[in-house]
Design a protein around this motif. Sequence first.
Motif, PDB file in Angstrom:
ATOM      1  N   THR A   1     -43.486   5.818 -43.880  1.00 54.53           N
ATOM      2  CA  THR A   1     -43.640   4.742 -42.908  1.00 54.53           C
ATOM      3  C   THR A   1     -45.121   4.533 -42.599  1.00 54.53           C
ATOM      4  N   TYR A   2     -45.399   3.418 -41.981  1.00 52.51           N
ATOM      5  CA  TYR A   2     -46.768   3.083 -41.580  1.00 52.51           C
ATOM      6  C   TYR A   2     -47.381   4.201 -40.735  1.00 52.51           C
ATOM      7  N   LEU A   3     -46.657   4.671 -39.725  1.00 56.77           N
ATOM      8  CA  LEU A   3     -47.206   5.695 -38.825  1.00 56.77           C
ATOM      9  C   LEU A   3     -47.446   7.020 -39.532  1.00 56.77           C
TER      10      LEU A   3
ATOM     11  N   LYS B   1     -50.557   6.524 -41.646  1.00 59.74           N
ATOM     12  CA  LYS B   1     -51.729   6.476 -40.755  1.00 59.74           C
ATOM     13  C   LYS B   1     -52.119   7.884 -40.295  1.00 59.74           C
TER      14      LYS B   1
ATOM     15  N   LYS C   1     -48.338  -2.839 -42.676  1.00 62.18           N
ATOM     16  CA  LYS C   1     -47.308  -2.475 -41.713  1.00 62.18           C
ATOM     17  C   LYS C   1     -45.917  -2.842 -42.209  1.00 62.18           C
ATOM     18  N   LYS C   2     -45.857  -3.817 -43.086  1.00 64.27           N
ATOM     19  CA  LYS C   2     -44.550  -4.236 -43.622  1.00 64.27           C
ATOM     20  C   LYS C   2     -44.585  -4.182 -45.137  1.00 64.27           C
TER      21      LYS C   2
END
Length: 122
Positions: free
Chosen positions: A89-91, A94, A119-120
């Motif tokens: 996922t993005y998080l 990151k 993000k997508k």
Amino acid sequence: MPVNFTFEDIENDPIFKKFVVKKKGRSVGTLKNYVFTLKLFCSFIGKSPTELHDIHREDLRNRAAEFDMRLTEYLDDYVSYLIEEQEYTYLTIKANIGRILSFLHAFKLRPTPEIEIPKKRF
């Protein structure tokens, strides 16, 4: 060519050992997250933490532009890998990139590239 570093390889790396000293007071869980993240990233790029440190240091000494830094290419390729093959996922991505950059920042190896993380997924 990718290398399969072990957790022990990362923990015994001389630069990583210096990093741990710099991060004294961090929880065991936090340090384990750094080991895990660096193990995956270093295995992906085929470079040890010491080699990663030295490559970025050399690029900074040579005043390489951000788009010419080898770290930029490594991180861009790694983000693509995490999205496309690992489906992170993005998080999560990151957080992983943040730990890699934090490792380098601990040695005052700045600037580091700003990496775009979509993000997508399309």
